[in-house]
Design a protein around this motif. Structure first.
Motif, PDB file in Angstrom:
ATOM      1  N   LYS A 101       0.823  -1.210   0.000  1.00 56.45           N
ATOM      2  CA  LYS A 101       0.000   0.000   0.000  1.00 56.45           C
ATOM      3  C   LYS A 101       0.862   1.267   0.000  1.00 56.45           C
ATOM      4  N   GLU A 102       2.056   1.173   0.534  1.00 58.95           N
ATOM      5  CA  GLU A 102       2.949   2.340   0.581  1.00 58.95           C
ATOM      6  C   GLU A 102       3.452   2.738  -0.811  1.00 58.95           C
ATOM      7  N   ARG A 103       3.444   1.791  -1.758  1.00 59.03           N
ATOM      8  CA  ARG A 103       4.035   2.056  -3.061  1.00 59.03           C
ATOM      9  C   ARG A 103       3.115   1.773  -4.245  1.00 59.03           C
ATOM     10  N   ALA A 104       1.947   1.186  -3.987  1.00 62.32           N
ATOM     11  CA  ALA A 104       1.042   0.831  -5.081  1.00 62.32           C
ATOM     12  C   ALA A 104      -0.400   0.873  -4.581  1.00 62.32           C
ATOM     13  N   LYS A 105      -1.324   0.734  -5.509  1.00 64.37           N
ATOM     14  CA  LYS A 105      -2.725   0.614  -5.124  1.00 64.37           C
ATOM     15  C   LYS A 105      -2.972  -0.827  -4.694  1.00 64.37           C
ATOM     16  N   VAL A 106      -3.897  -1.009  -3.774  1.00 60.42           N
ATOM     17  CA  VAL A 106      -4.215  -2.352  -3.291  1.00 60.42           C
ATOM     18  C   VAL A 106      -5.722  -2.568  -3.333  1.00 60.42           C
ATOM     19  N   GLY A 107      -6.104  -3.727  -3.823  1.00 55.38           N
ATOM     20  CA  GLY A 107      -7.518  -4.066  -3.913  1.00 55.38           C
ATOM     21  C   GLY A 107      -7.759  -5.483  -3.439  1.00 55.38           C
ATOM     22  N   SER A 136      -9.945  -2.229   5.824  1.00 53.78           N
ATOM     23  CA  SER A 136      -9.832  -0.775   5.709  1.00 53.78           C
ATOM     24  C   SER A 136      -8.546  -0.355   4.989  1.00 53.78           C
ATOM     25  N   LEU A 137      -7.608  -1.289   4.849  1.00 50.51           N
ATOM     26  CA  LEU A 137      -6.355  -0.972   4.174  1.00 50.51           C
ATOM     27  C   LEU A 137      -6.520  -0.893   2.659  1.00 50.51           C
ATOM     28  N   PHE A 138      -7.518  -1.560   2.126  1.00 51.77           N
ATOM     29  CA  PHE A 138      -7.674  -1.627   0.680  1.00 51.77           C
ATOM     30  C   PHE A 138      -8.225  -0.337   0.095  1.00 51.77           C
ATOM     31  N   ASP A 139      -7.764  -0.026  -1.104  1.00 56.75           N
ATOM     32  CA  ASP A 139      -8.329   1.109  -1.837  1.00 56.75           C
ATOM     33  C   ASP A 139      -9.706   0.761  -2.384  1.00 56.75           C
ATOM     34  N   HIS A 140      -9.927  -0.524  -2.666  1.00 54.67           N
ATOM     35  CA  HIS A 140     -11.243  -0.955  -3.139  1.00 54.67           C
ATOM     36  C   HIS A 140     -11.425  -2.440  -2.840  1.00 54.67           C
ATOM     37  N   VAL A 141     -12.631  -2.813  -2.420  1.00 55.82           N
ATOM     38  CA  VAL A 141     -12.966  -4.205  -2.129  1.00 55.82           C
ATOM     39  C   VAL A 141     -14.175  -4.608  -2.957  1.00 55.82           C
ATOM     40  N   ILE A 142     -14.085  -5.752  -3.620  1.00 54.60           N
ATOM     41  CA  ILE A 142     -15.217  -6.302  -4.356  1.00 54.60           C
ATOM     42  C   ILE A 142     -15.633  -7.602  -3.689  1.00 54.60           C
ATOM     43  N   LYS A 146     -22.105  -8.974  -2.836  1.00 56.02           N
ATOM     44  CA  LYS A 146     -22.670  -7.633  -3.035  1.00 56.02           C
ATOM     45  C   LYS A 146     -22.831  -7.272  -4.502  1.00 56.02           C
ATOM     46  N   VAL A 147     -21.909  -7.751  -5.355  1.00 57.44           N
ATOM     47  CA  VAL A 147     -21.977  -7.373  -6.777  1.00 57.44           C
ATOM     48  C   VAL A 147     -22.705  -8.408  -7.617  1.00 57.44           C
ATOM     49  N   GLY A 148     -22.968  -9.591  -7.057  1.00 58.82           N
ATOM     50  CA  GLY A 148     -23.707 -10.608  -7.795  1.00 58.82           C
ATOM     51  C   GLY A 148     -22.885 -11.306  -8.866  1.00 58.82           C
ATOM     52  N   ILE A 149     -21.573 -11.182  -8.795  1.00 56.89           N
ATOM     53  CA  ILE A 149     -20.650 -11.863  -9.706  1.00 56.89           C
ATOM     54  C   ILE A 149     -19.578 -12.514  -8.846  1.00 56.89           C
ATOM     55  N   ARG A 150     -19.137 -13.696  -9.212  1.00 56.13           N
ATOM     56  CA  ARG A 150     -18.129 -14.397  -8.422  1.00 56.13           C
ATOM     57  C   ARG A 150     -16.981 -14.851  -9.303  1.00 56.13           C
ATOM     58  N   LYS A 151     -15.803 -14.954  -8.692  1.00 54.75           N
ATOM     59  CA  LYS A 151     -14.684 -15.562  -9.388  1.00 54.75           C
ATOM     60  C   LYS A 151     -15.053 -17.008  -9.726  1.00 54.75           C
ATOM     61  N   PRO A 152     -14.694 -17.511 -10.901  1.00 54.24           N
ATOM     62  CA  PRO A 152     -13.724 -16.974 -11.860  1.00 54.24           C
ATOM     63  C   PRO A 152     -14.310 -16.183 -13.030  1.00 54.24           C
ATOM     64  N   ASP A 153     -15.469 -15.563 -12.876  1.00 51.61           N
ATOM     65  CA  ASP A 153     -16.027 -14.730 -13.944  1.00 51.61           C
ATOM     66  C   ASP A 153     -15.055 -13.599 -14.264  1.00 51.61           C
ATOM     67  N   PRO A 154     -14.578 -13.474 -15.500  1.00 55.75           N
ATOM     68  CA  PRO A 154     -13.589 -12.440 -15.848  1.00 55.75           C
ATOM     69  C   PRO A 154     -14.037 -11.021 -15.504  1.00 55.75           C
ATOM     70  N   ARG A 155     -15.352 -10.811 -15.477  1.00 59.64           N
ATOM     71  CA  ARG A 155     -15.847  -9.446 -15.226  1.00 59.64           C
ATOM     72  C   ARG A 155     -15.430  -8.919 -13.865  1.00 59.64           C
ATOM     73  N   ILE A 156     -15.278  -9.806 -12.889  1.00 59.61           N
ATOM     74  CA  ILE A 156     -14.969  -9.323 -11.549  1.00 59.61           C
ATOM     75  C   ILE A 156     -13.543  -8.775 -11.464  1.00 59.61           C
ATOM     76  N   TYR A 157     -12.637  -9.329 -12.269  1.00 61.81           N
ATOM     77  CA  TYR A 157     -11.259  -8.824 -12.305  1.00 61.81           C
ATOM     78  C   TYR A 157     -11.211  -7.489 -13.062  1.00 61.81           C
ATOM     79  N   GLU A 158     -12.015  -7.408 -14.114  1.00 57.93           N
ATOM     80  CA  GLU A 158     -12.098  -6.158 -14.873  1.00 57.93           C
ATOM     81  C   GLU A 158     -12.664  -5.045 -13.998  1.00 57.93           C
ATOM     82  N   MET A 159     -13.640  -5.381 -13.176  1.00 58.70           N
ATOM     83  CA  MET A 159     -14.221  -4.398 -12.257  1.00 58.70           C
ATOM     84  C   MET A 159     -13.171  -3.882 -11.283  1.00 58.70           C
ATOM     85  N   ALA A 160     -12.324  -4.780 -10.792  1.00 57.35           N
ATOM     86  CA  ALA A 160     -11.290  -4.376  -9.831  1.00 57.35           C
ATOM     87  C   ALA A 160     -10.295  -3.431 -10.473  1.00 57.35           C
ATOM     88  N   CYS A 161      -9.843  -3.754 -11.691  1.00 56.00           N
ATOM     89  CA  CYS A 161      -8.884  -2.891 -12.382  1.00 56.00           C
ATOM     90  C   CYS A 161      -9.499  -1.526 -12.672  1.00 56.00           C
TER      91      CYS A 161
END
Length: 213
Positions: A101-107, A136-142, A146-161
């Motif tokens: 987190k000190e040097r990059a974004k974290v999700g 609370s450390l994360f910049d974003h949590v999926i 809550k989103v109605g999509i689960r891994k390994p659906d590619p959309r969830i990784y795209e949402m994170a990026c």
């Protein structure tokens, strides 16, 4: 250059629920990985998948999982499985998360269910507080529930990026399940399969190029 490090939660930042599944199986006299076998059958439409996408209630999951397990020879109430989901936090992984987190974004991308307390499905107020502190450390949590999509659906990784404002190619993704790493890798992410904290941290340190301890 790595711009984001994206983490699975259970089995990565906490001990694996599969360890708890195996303990349950030993106590009940079941074959090892019996529970994982149930979850791997019809993986997009079974009780587990429905619950992680919030497409069934806890009561429905309890019944559906019991029916699915009974069909394989041993009836297991779904509620028993929910009690096993909340692992113990791995301090060394949390330290690495803080260094990242000190040097990059974290999700975080986590397949979870609407049970227990918070994203980590904690079974006690104390554990829920500890999990909330990590989250609370994360910049974003999926959360799949809550989103109605689960891994390994590619959309969830795209949402994170998209949420982190980074490209897949500039991201590292950690997960303890190979099936969840495959679509991330196909999108261009660097992936790390977490077999143990020591192994994962060694690979992550090599990927990001700075110390994590």
């Amino acid at each position: 250059m790595v711009e984001a490090v994206i983490w699975d939660f259970g089995g990565v930042l906490t001990s694996s629920p599969f360890e708890a599944f195996n303990r349950y199986e030993r106590e009940k006299g079941l074959d090892k990985d019996f529970i994982r076998g149930i979850n791997a059958t019809n993986p997009d439409t079974n009780a587990w998948a429905l619950f992680e996408r919030s497409e069934c209630s806890l009561e429905e999951f309890d019944r559906l999982f019991a029916e699915e397990s009974e069909a394989r020879g041993h009836r297991i109430p779904g509620r028993d499985i929910i009690e096993l989901l909340s692992g113990d936090i791995r301090p060394e992984m949390v330290t690495a998360l803080k260094r990242c987190k000190e040097r990059a974004k974290v999700g975080c991308i986590t397949n979870n269910v609407s049970a227990g307390e918070g994203a980590g499905m904690a079974r006690s107020a104390e554990k829920a507080e500890a999990v909330a502190e990590v989250m609370s450390l994360f910049d974003h949590v999926i959360e799949s529930s809550k989103v109605g999509i689960r891994k390994p659906d590619p959309r969830i990784y795209e949402m994170a990026c998209e949420a982190l404002g980074v490209s897949a190619a500039a991201s590292v993704y950690l997960d303890d399940l190979g099936i969840n790493l495959k679509p991330a890798r196909a999108l261009g992410m660097m992936t790390i399969k977490v077999i143990s904290p020591e192994q994962a941290l060694q690979e992550l340190e090599a990927a990001v190029g700075f110390p994590l301890a």
